[in-house]
Design a protein around this motif. Structure first.
Motif, short mmCIF file in Angstrom:
data_model
loop_
_atom_site.label_atom_id
_atom_site.label_comp_id
_atom_site.label_asym_id
_atom_site.label_seq_id
_atom_site.Cartn_x
_atom_site.Cartn_y
_atom_site.Cartn_z
N SER A 83 -5.81 2.18 1.78
CA SER A 83 -5.64 3.29 2.74
C SER A 83 -6.08 4.59 2.09
O SER A 83 -6.31 4.64 0.86
CB SER A 83 -4.18 3.38 3.18
OG SER A 83 -3.35 3.58 2.05
N GLU A 84 -6.20 5.62 2.96
CA GLU A 84 -6.56 6.95 2.46
C GLU A 84 -5.69 7.98 3.19
O GLU A 84 -5.39 7.83 4.37
CB GLU A 84 -8.04 7.27 2.72
CG GLU A 84 -9.00 6.54 1.84
CD GLU A 84 -10.45 6.88 2.11
OE1 GLU A 84 -11.33 6.41 1.34
OE2 GLU A 84 -10.74 7.59 3.11
N GLN A 97 0.84 -1.20 0.00
CA GLN A 97 0.00 0.00 0.00
C GLN A 97 0.88 1.26 0.00
O GLN A 97 0.59 2.25 -0.70
CB GLN A 97 -0.91 0.01 1.23
CG GLN A 97 -1.98 -1.05 1.18
CD GLN A 97 -2.81 -1.12 2.48
OE1 GLN A 97 -2.75 -0.19 3.27
NE2 GLN A 97 -3.48 -2.24 2.68
N LEU A 98 1.93 1.22 0.84
CA LEU A 98 2.83 2.38 0.91
C LEU A 98 3.46 2.63 -0.45
O LEU A 98 3.56 3.78 -0.89
CB LEU A 98 3.91 2.12 1.99
CG LEU A 98 4.96 3.21 2.14
CD1 LEU A 98 4.31 4.55 2.54
CD2 LEU A 98 5.98 2.80 3.17
N GLN A 99 3.87 1.57 -1.10
CA GLN A 99 4.49 1.72 -2.41
C GLN A 99 3.49 2.31 -3.41
O GLN A 99 3.86 3.14 -4.24
CB GLN A 99 4.98 0.34 -2.91
CG GLN A 99 6.15 -0.19 -2.14
CD GLN A 99 7.31 0.78 -2.13
OE1 GLN A 99 7.64 1.46 -3.11
NE2 GLN A 99 7.99 0.90 -0.94
N ALA A 155 8.75 7.94 4.74
CA ALA A 155 8.57 8.08 3.28
C ALA A 155 7.73 9.30 2.95
O ALA A 155 8.02 10.05 1.99
CB ALA A 155 7.92 6.80 2.73
N LEU A 156 6.74 9.55 3.75
CA LEU A 156 5.87 10.69 3.46
C LEU A 156 6.56 12.01 3.79
O LEU A 156 6.35 13.02 3.11
CB LEU A 156 4.56 10.57 4.24
CG LEU A 156 3.61 9.46 3.75
CD1 LEU A 156 2.40 9.32 4.65
CD2 LEU A 156 3.15 9.73 2.32
N GLU A 157 7.38 11.99 4.89
CA GLU A 157 8.08 13.23 5.23
C GLU A 157 9.08 13.59 4.14
O GLU A 157 9.29 14.78 3.88
CB GLU A 157 8.82 13.04 6.57
CG GLU A 157 7.86 13.11 7.74
CD GLU A 157 8.56 12.83 9.07
OE1 GLU A 157 7.89 12.99 10.10
OE2 GLU A 157 9.74 12.41 9.04
#
Lengths: 222, 249
Positions: free
Chosen positions: B219-220, B147-149, B196-198
């Motif tokens: 996810s959202e 999901q992260l990818q 990863a988001l930062e």
């Protein structure tokens, strides 16, 4: 014609028996009836001819008159009363024939008829009501009246006779006087008057006889 | 005045003969013919009365027969009406039964066709649902790393402007980035998500995690003024919206 109608008018004698004009006229009437009636009614029919119709009318008229006077069946009284009327009519009308005189213009004929009526009243009364009951009516309304009742019977019969005789005789007198005074033509109206008088006298004589008989036979039949 | 007694006697006898003559030849025949005529009249009256009685009886008989005929006619009419009514009722009943049969058959056919249509629809729905599920799940990450990818791949694919807008949204509002997942993420996965988001959204971004099972899978990312959805639920909603116009048409 006899000049005096109060005297017997003898035409001839048969042995000791005098035969007057009245007797001969009556014989002629009897002969005419004996010849005419059997001929007229030789074949009585339900559909009558002229003569039969006239005879039927005469008889039924007389019967109807008698029924009204007597108040009962007239046929037992027809031979006497009907014959009285017819004979008196014919006898009274005999005056219209030349040489004939009415038999009733002489006292013997009305006397004979009155005698027959007088006897017939008693015969009918006794046969209808019985002798005792009939004779008892002479004692009513009171036995004291018996002589008057008997006298009444005689006088009414006498008056019956005298009435007829007087009328017809006086008529003959008048005709004779007129013929003597004025000849043959003047009495013609009086002859016509005589016809009427004759029929009226026949009617009166018959009706009075019927009244006497009706009184004798008593109350009206049911 | 003299009375001739012979003449009186003869006239008396003569009158009695006249009485006999008239009685024999006049009164009796006339009375007999009158009585015969009266008897004939009585007979005629009797016959006329008999004929009148016969006529009256015939009239009464006729009236009785007419009454009986009328009664019979009324009976026949009543019977005919009853028969017609019965036949009408029978025909109506037959028609009603036939109509009921036709109606029942129509209802049965309609029900059968409805059931067939419903079965077909169910099959279509099942096929559609399968297709939607297949489409919703196709290429969809099933675990936290995948999901992260998927999220990172999406963020990397955004234009600089879009990415800058997302950063500005976070910085201007000093809001937090909420990461909603269908299942609870582990601590390690959370660290990987955060780092990863930062790197892509800046260090200043405050990141919080939450769980929403209605997402089904995926996810959202909830920005203060934007949502980036990578969930199966969102995918299904999109498919539903895409299919609706086509279905309505």
């Amino acid at each position: 014609m006899n000049a005096n109608p109060l005297l017997p008018d003898t035409l001839f004698h048969l042995g000791p028996v005098p035969i007057g004009r009245a007797v001969v006229t009556t014989w002629v009437i009897m002969a005419a009836l004996a010849l005419f009636l059997p001929w007229a009614l030789r074949n009585p029919s339900m559909k009558p001819g002229a003569v039969q119709a006239v005879l039927e009318i005469v008889v039924t008229t007389i019967a109807r008159q008698l029924r009204e006077i007597l108040g009962r069946d007239p046929w037992p009284f027809m031979p006497l009363l009907g014959s009285l009327f017819i004979y008196l009519c014919l006898a009274n009308l005999a005056a219209v024939f030349p040489g004939a005189s009415p038999p009733t213009g002489h006292i013997e004929t009305p006397a004979a008829l009155a005698l027959v009526v007088f006897l017939s009243v008693h015969v009918f009364g006794i046969s209808s009501r019985g002798a005792r009951r009939y004779l008892r009516h002479y004692l009513e309304p009171s036995p004291l009246l018996l002589p008057l009742n008997v006298l009444s019977e005689l006088t009414r019969t006498f008056s019956l006779m005298i009435r007829l005789f007087g009328n017809m005789m006086s008529h003959e007198f008048v005709i004779a006087i007129l013929v003597f005074l004025a000849g043959f033509l003047l009495p013609v109206p009086f002859l016509l008057l005589g016809i009427m008088i004759g029929i009226i006298q026949a009617y009166i004589f018959t009706v009075l006889s019927a009244v006497y008989i009706a009184a004798a036979v008593g109350a009206v039949e049911a | 005045m003299l009375i001739d007694w012979w003449t009186l006697a003869i006239q008396t006898v003569n009158f009695l003969v006249v009485v006999w003559l008239l009685n024999r030849f006049l009164y009796k025949p006339v009375r007999r013919i009158i009585e015969e005529r009266e008897a004939a009249d009585v007979r005629a009256v009797s016959e006329a009365k008999k004929k009148a009685d016969d006529a009256e009886a015939a009239k009464a008989d006729y009236e009785q027969k007419a009454a009986e005929l009328a009664k019979s006619q009324r009976g026949l009419e009543a019977e005919l009406h009853a028969t017609m009514r019965k036949e009408r009722d029978t025909m109506l009943e037959d028609a009603r039964q036939e109509a009921d049969g036709i109606l029942a058959e129509a209802r049965e056919r309609t029900e059968r066709e409805r059931m067939e249509a419903l079965e077909g629809l169910k099959e279509g729905i099942a096929d559609l649902a399968g297709e939607m599920a297949r489409k919703a799940l196709s290429g969809h990450a099933s675990n936290g790393e995948a999901q992260l990818q998927q999220v990172l791949s999406h963020l990397d694919g955004l234009s600089d402007q879009s990415l800058s807008d997302l950063r500005s949204d976070l910085e201007d509002t000093a809001g937090a980035l909420e990461i909603v997942s269908a299942s609870e993420l582990g601590e390690a996965e959370r660290q990987r998500w955060q780092s990863a988001l930062e790197r892509r959204l800046g260090n200043g971004a405050r990141i919080v995690f939450s769980v929403d099972p209605s997402l089904i899978e995926g996810s959202e990312l909830h920005f203060p003024h934007a949502v980036l959805s990578f969930s199966v639920a969102d995918r299904l909603r999109q498919l539903s919206r895409e299919m609706k116009p086509a279905h309505d048409a």
